[in-house]
Write a protein that holds these residues in place. Structure first.
Motif, PDB file in Angstrom:
ATOM      1  N   LYS A 186      -7.307   8.076 -10.868  1.00 36.03           N
ATOM      2  CA  LYS A 186      -8.121   8.645  -9.854  1.00 36.03           C
ATOM      3  C   LYS A 186      -7.752   9.965  -8.488  1.00 36.03           C
ATOM      4  CE  LYS A 186      -9.349   4.952  -7.389  1.00 36.03           C
ATOM      5  NZ  LYS A 186     -10.177   3.839  -6.699  1.00 36.03           N
ATOM      6  N   LEU A 187      -8.806   9.761  -7.346  1.00 34.50           N
ATOM      7  CA  LEU A 187      -7.221  10.510  -6.329  1.00 34.50           C
ATOM      8  C   LEU A 187      -8.335   9.078  -5.787  1.00 34.50           C
ATOM      9  CD1 LEU A 187      -7.418  13.347  -5.107  1.00 34.50           C
ATOM     10  CD2 LEU A 187      -9.645  13.216  -4.122  1.00 34.50           C
ATOM     11  N   LEU A 188      -6.761   8.867  -4.648  1.00 37.57           N
ATOM     12  CA  LEU A 188      -6.935   7.762  -3.934  1.00 37.57           C
ATOM     13  C   LEU A 188      -6.842   8.179  -2.750  1.00 37.57           C
ATOM     14  CD1 LEU A 188      -3.163   6.282  -6.206  1.00 37.57           C
ATOM     15  CD2 LEU A 188      -5.974   5.469  -5.702  1.00 37.57           C
ATOM     16  N   ARG A 189      -7.155   7.346  -1.749  1.00 37.56           N
ATOM     17  CA  ARG A 189      -7.726   7.619  -0.547  1.00 37.56           C
ATOM     18  C   ARG A 189      -5.814   6.208   0.551  1.00 37.56           C
ATOM     19  NH1 ARG A 189     -12.975   8.775  -1.116  1.00 37.56           N
ATOM     20  NH2 ARG A 189     -13.159  11.022  -1.189  1.00 37.56           N
ATOM     21  N   ASN A 190      -5.996   7.215   1.924  1.00 44.35           N
ATOM     22  CA  ASN A 190      -4.736   6.007   1.759  1.00 44.35           C
ATOM     23  C   ASN A 190      -5.232   6.383   3.049  1.00 44.35           C
ATOM     24  OD1 ASN A 190      -2.470   4.390   2.018  1.00 44.35           O
ATOM     25  ND2 ASN A 190      -0.818   6.086   1.415  1.00 44.35           N
ATOM     26  N   LYS A 223       8.157  -4.195  -1.232  1.00 47.44           N
ATOM     27  CA  LYS A 223       8.291  -3.806  -2.336  1.00 47.44           C
ATOM     28  C   LYS A 223       9.442  -2.662  -2.481  1.00 47.44           C
ATOM     29  CE  LYS A 223       5.285  -6.119  -5.645  1.00 47.44           C
ATOM     30  NZ  LYS A 223       3.975  -5.548  -6.183  1.00 47.44           N
ATOM     31  N   PRO A 224      11.358  -2.478  -2.914  1.00 46.32           N
ATOM     32  CA  PRO A 224      11.710  -1.831  -1.950  1.00 46.32           C
ATOM     33  C   PRO A 224      10.814  -0.200  -3.136  1.00 46.32           C
ATOM     34  CG  PRO A 224      12.526  -3.420  -2.574  1.00 46.32           C
ATOM     35  CD  PRO A 224      11.589  -3.603  -3.175  1.00 46.32           C
ATOM     36  N   MET A 225      10.365  -0.914  -3.784  1.00 49.37           N
ATOM     37  CA  MET A 225       9.931   0.249  -4.896  1.00 49.37           C
ATOM     38  C   MET A 225       8.526  -0.063  -5.395  1.00 49.37           C
ATOM     39  SD  MET A 225      11.640   2.634  -7.635  1.00 49.37           S
ATOM     40  CE  MET A 225      13.800   2.887  -6.887  1.00 49.37           C
ATOM     41  N   TYR A 226       7.504   0.305  -4.447  1.00 46.72           N
ATOM     42  CA  TYR A 226       5.958   0.069  -4.932  1.00 46.72           C
ATOM     43  C   TYR A 226       5.860   0.650  -6.043  1.00 46.72           C
ATOM     44  CZ  TYR A 226       1.438  -2.687  -3.916  1.00 46.72           C
ATOM     45  OH  TYR A 226       0.498  -3.387  -3.687  1.00 46.72           O
ATOM     46  N   PHE A 227       4.732   0.281  -6.661  1.00 44.48           N
ATOM     47  CA  PHE A 227       4.222   0.856  -7.849  1.00 44.48           C
ATOM     48  C   PHE A 227       3.152   0.367  -7.733  1.00 44.48           C
ATOM     49  CE2 PHE A 227       8.294   1.361  -9.864  1.00 44.48           C
ATOM     50  CZ  PHE A 227       8.381   2.354 -10.045  1.00 44.48           C
ATOM     51  N   LEU A 228       2.166   1.876  -8.209  1.00 46.51           N
ATOM     52  CA  LEU A 228       0.612   1.602  -8.383  1.00 46.51           C
ATOM     53  C   LEU A 228       0.024   1.932  -9.308  1.00 46.51           C
ATOM     54  CD1 LEU A 228      -1.385  -0.001  -6.763  1.00 46.51           C
ATOM     55  CD2 LEU A 228      -1.693   2.466  -5.487  1.00 46.51           C
ATOM     56  N   ASP A 229      -0.211   1.446 -10.706  1.00 43.58           N
ATOM     57  CA  ASP A 229      -0.729   2.026 -11.684  1.00 43.58           C
ATOM     58  C   ASP A 229      -1.983   3.327 -11.696  1.00 43.58           C
ATOM     59  OD1 ASP A 229      -0.055   0.036 -12.971  1.00 43.58           O
ATOM     60  OD2 ASP A 229      -0.831  -0.517 -14.030  1.00 43.58           O
ATOM     61  N   SER A 230      -3.008   3.037 -10.649  1.00 41.40           N
ATOM     62  CA  SER A 230      -4.011   4.346 -10.595  1.00 41.40           C
ATOM     63  C   SER A 230      -3.207   5.300  -9.711  1.00 41.40           C
ATOM     64  CB  SER A 230      -4.945   3.739  -9.618  1.00 41.40           C
ATOM     65  OG  SER A 230      -4.485   3.249  -8.685  1.00 41.40           O
ATOM     66  N   PHE A 231      -2.000   5.561  -9.511  1.00 36.87           N
ATOM     67  CA  PHE A 231      -0.872   6.401  -9.127  1.00 36.87           C
ATOM     68  C   PHE A 231      -0.103   7.111 -10.277  1.00 36.87           C
ATOM     69  CE2 PHE A 231       3.125   8.519  -7.124  1.00 36.87           C
ATOM     70  CZ  PHE A 231       2.214   9.264  -6.523  1.00 36.87           C
ATOM     71  N   SER A 232       0.796   6.127 -10.525  1.00 34.33           N
ATOM     72  CA  SER A 232       1.733   6.437 -11.820  1.00 34.33           C
ATOM     73  C   SER A 232       2.371   5.692 -12.435  1.00 34.33           C
ATOM     74  CB  SER A 232       2.431   7.439 -11.225  1.00 34.33           C
ATOM     75  OG  SER A 232       3.425   7.029 -12.102  1.00 34.33           O
ATOM     76  N   GLU A 249       5.392   6.071 -13.967  1.00 32.83           N
ATOM     77  CA  GLU A 249       6.113   5.627 -13.933  1.00 32.83           C
ATOM     78  C   GLU A 249       7.013   5.926 -12.243  1.00 32.83           C
ATOM     79  OE1 GLU A 249       4.889   9.225 -16.128  1.00 32.83           O
ATOM     80  OE2 GLU A 249       5.406   7.284 -17.586  1.00 32.83           O
ATOM     81  N   LYS A 250       6.429   6.809 -11.608  1.00 40.62           N
ATOM     82  CA  LYS A 250       6.628   6.866 -10.691  1.00 40.62           C
ATOM     83  C   LYS A 250       6.326   6.571  -9.403  1.00 40.62           C
ATOM     84  CE  LYS A 250       5.457  11.718  -9.480  1.00 40.62           C
ATOM     85  NZ  LYS A 250       4.871  12.155  -8.524  1.00 40.62           N
ATOM     86  N   PRO A 251       7.294   5.548  -8.754  1.00 36.07           N
ATOM     87  CA  PRO A 251       6.635   4.558  -7.936  1.00 36.07           C
ATOM     88  C   PRO A 251       5.595   5.552  -6.369  1.00 36.07           C
ATOM     89  CG  PRO A 251       9.042   5.064  -7.203  1.00 36.07           C
ATOM     90  CD  PRO A 251       8.479   5.573  -8.674  1.00 36.07           C
ATOM     91  N   PHE A 252       4.693   4.573  -6.342  1.00 33.93           N
ATOM     92  CA  PHE A 252       3.753   4.671  -5.184  1.00 33.93           C
ATOM     93  C   PHE A 252       4.366   5.297  -3.451  1.00 33.93           C
ATOM     94  CE2 PHE A 252      -0.163   3.501  -1.796  1.00 33.93           C
ATOM     95  CZ  PHE A 252      -0.561   4.351  -2.131  1.00 33.93           C
ATOM     96  N   VAL A 253       4.946   4.589  -3.337  1.00 34.10           N
ATOM     97  CA  VAL A 253       5.330   4.844  -2.265  1.00 34.10           C
ATOM     98  C   VAL A 253       6.981   3.526  -2.184  1.00 34.10           C
ATOM     99  CG1 VAL A 253       3.814   4.725  -0.679  1.00 34.10           C
ATOM    100  CG2 VAL A 253       4.660   2.612  -0.721  1.00 34.10           C
ATOM    101  N   GLN A 254       8.064   3.931  -1.265  1.00 33.50           N
ATOM    102  CA  GLN A 254       9.372   3.301  -1.694  1.00 33.50           C
ATOM    103  C   GLN A 254      10.225   3.727  -0.497  1.00 33.50           C
ATOM    104  OE1 GLN A 254      12.759   5.157  -3.959  1.00 33.50           O
ATOM    105  NE2 GLN A 254      11.497   7.206  -4.263  1.00 33.50           N
ATOM    106  N   ASP A 255      11.700   2.261  -0.430  1.00 37.29           N
ATOM    107  CA  ASP A 255      11.833   2.429   0.795  1.00 37.29           C
ATOM    108  C   ASP A 255      12.727   3.353   0.472  1.00 37.29           C
ATOM    109  OD1 ASP A 255      10.599  -0.334   1.143  1.00 37.29           O
ATOM    110  OD2 ASP A 255      12.334  -1.239   1.068  1.00 37.29           O
ATOM    111  N   SER A 256      13.918   3.211   2.295  1.00 39.61           N
ATOM    112  CA  SER A 256      14.909   4.379   2.510  1.00 39.61           C
ATOM    113  C   SER A 256      16.318   3.689   2.700  1.00 39.61           C
ATOM    114  CB  SER A 256      14.540   5.605   2.686  1.00 39.61           C
ATOM    115  OG  SER A 256      13.864   5.211   4.041  1.00 39.61           O
TER     116      SER A 256
END
Ligand SMILES: CC(C)(COP(=O)(O)OP(=O)(O)OC[C@H]1O[C@@H](n2cnc3c(N)ncnc32)[C@H](O)[C@@H]1OP(=O)(O)O)[C@@H](O)C(=O)NCCC(=O)NCCS
Length: 327
Positions: free
Chosen positions: A82-86, A155-164, A166-173
């Protein structure tokens, strides 16, 4: 919280926000400065935040005095389900800076920042917000404790199923820094590769380099127009390419402030010392142009780039952590 009132900042209050920002961020302005995007703000900077689409600035009053502020923005992200509001707590500078929250030093440890963030989260609920994102350096202990207390998760790589999936929703750099007054390390250079400044004729080769190595920038199939826009934007003060047998196979650049950008090296030409040779010349060029420091930001997934910074003795101790609160 007793004595604390939070109100949305209005037109005419820009100088109040500026004053709080400049005092509370003075440590970062002094120590990291423009290279990381920190500077003393002027009223016109804050004016833009107040006018920005879906952008909100809140002021905290303690015993009727304005003593703290936070700046956040609602964004929509296309997820798989779905479309996510962040709700993003806006950074001082994209990919290098931290989220904008500040409390005057005299009024700290009175739950003012806590109230500001909690109020912003509450405010965003009327827009059916799914998540909130906050960015802070790994060394910023007060903020780490504040966010933990507010229920944010890191988390260094934050996964969110409703986003994807495979790809992390956000990640550290990693914010890799190099002191250009020190000697460049003794690196084995590839003698076959020719390094030179980019030319307009190279742009079609850059389509493949960006598409393969940096799909995060223009997707996997960048158009020539997108590449032309990148070239014409002159983001890089100097952009170097690596050429093997007449073919452009890699590209790296740096800005006038000393921020490094790495479009990359084509897959089939990796592990031959081409990237390191290109990087060595890039740093040499930065030294020659009188820069004091080089700075590169790289997502945790790009381990090859991180390993290259290690090989060149970059300081990798500063990380930009992404904190998420699922609402
Ligand atoms: C970070 C900052 C906004 C916190 O403001 P504050 O109003 O003092 O924070 P609060 O009083 O709301 O603190 C809430 C919680 O955060 C944590 N915290 C805040 N300051 C802390 C400190 N100096 N040391 C340890 N924990 C701290 C604590 O868990 C605290 O709860 P507690 O007092 O019950 O232990 C303020 O220190 C500041 O303006 N810093 C400079 C600018 C900056 O770094 N901004 C953030 C960029 S991401």
């Amino acid at each position: 919280m007793s004595g604390i009132k939070i109100k949305q900042a209005e037109k005419g209050q820009e100088s109040i926000v500026c004053e709080i920002h400049n005092e509370s961020f003075s440590y970062w302005i002094r120590n990291l400065g423009l290279l990381y995007g920190y500077k003393n703000l002027e009223q016109k900077d804050v004016e833009k935040w107040l006018l920005g689409k879906n952008s909100f600035v809140f002021l905290a009053y303690y015993e009727k005095l304005p003593v703290g502020y936070v700046h956040c923005q609602l964004e929509e992200i296309t997820g798989e389900e779905k479309l996510l509001r962040n709700l993003v707590f806006c950074e001082t500078k994209e990919s290098l800076g931290q989220s904008k929250i500040g409390v005057l030093s005299k009024y700290r440890r009175k739950n003012i920042a806590f109230s500001l963030v909690r109020n912003a989260l509450g405010f965003s609920r009327q827009f059916d917000t799914d998540s909130a994102l906050f960015l802070a350096y790994n060394k910023n202990q007060p903020v780490i404790r504040l966010l933990t207390k507010l229920g944010f998760d890191h988390k260094p790589m934050y996964f969110l199923d409703s986003f994807s999936k495979e790809k992390p929703f956000v990640q550290d750099s990693v914010l890799a820094e190099f002191d250009l007054s020190s000697e460049l390390p003794n690196i084995q250079l590839n003698q076959e590769v020719k390094i030179r400044k980019i030319l307009v004729e190279d742009l079609s080769s850059m389509q493949r380099i960006f598409g393969e190595s940096r799909p995060d920038v223009f997707g996997t199939k960048p158009t020539l127009n997108q590449i032309k826009e990148w070239f014409d934007s002159e983001w890089g003060e100097v952009t170097l390419v690596a050429v093997i047998d007449g073919q452009v196979v890699g590209c790296m650049e740096f800005t006038s402030l000393g921020v490094i950008g790495i479009p990359g090296v084509l897959h089939e030409f990796r592990k031959q010392g081409i990237g390191s040779t290109l990087f060595f010349h890039l740093l040499q060029e930065m030294k020659n142009s009188g820069k004091k420091k080089a700075l590169a930001d790289t997502g945790f997934e790009l381990q090859d780039a991180i390993n290259m910074y290690k090989r060149f003795d970059f300081d990798l101790s500063r990380e930009l952590w992404a904190w998420v609160n699922i609402l």
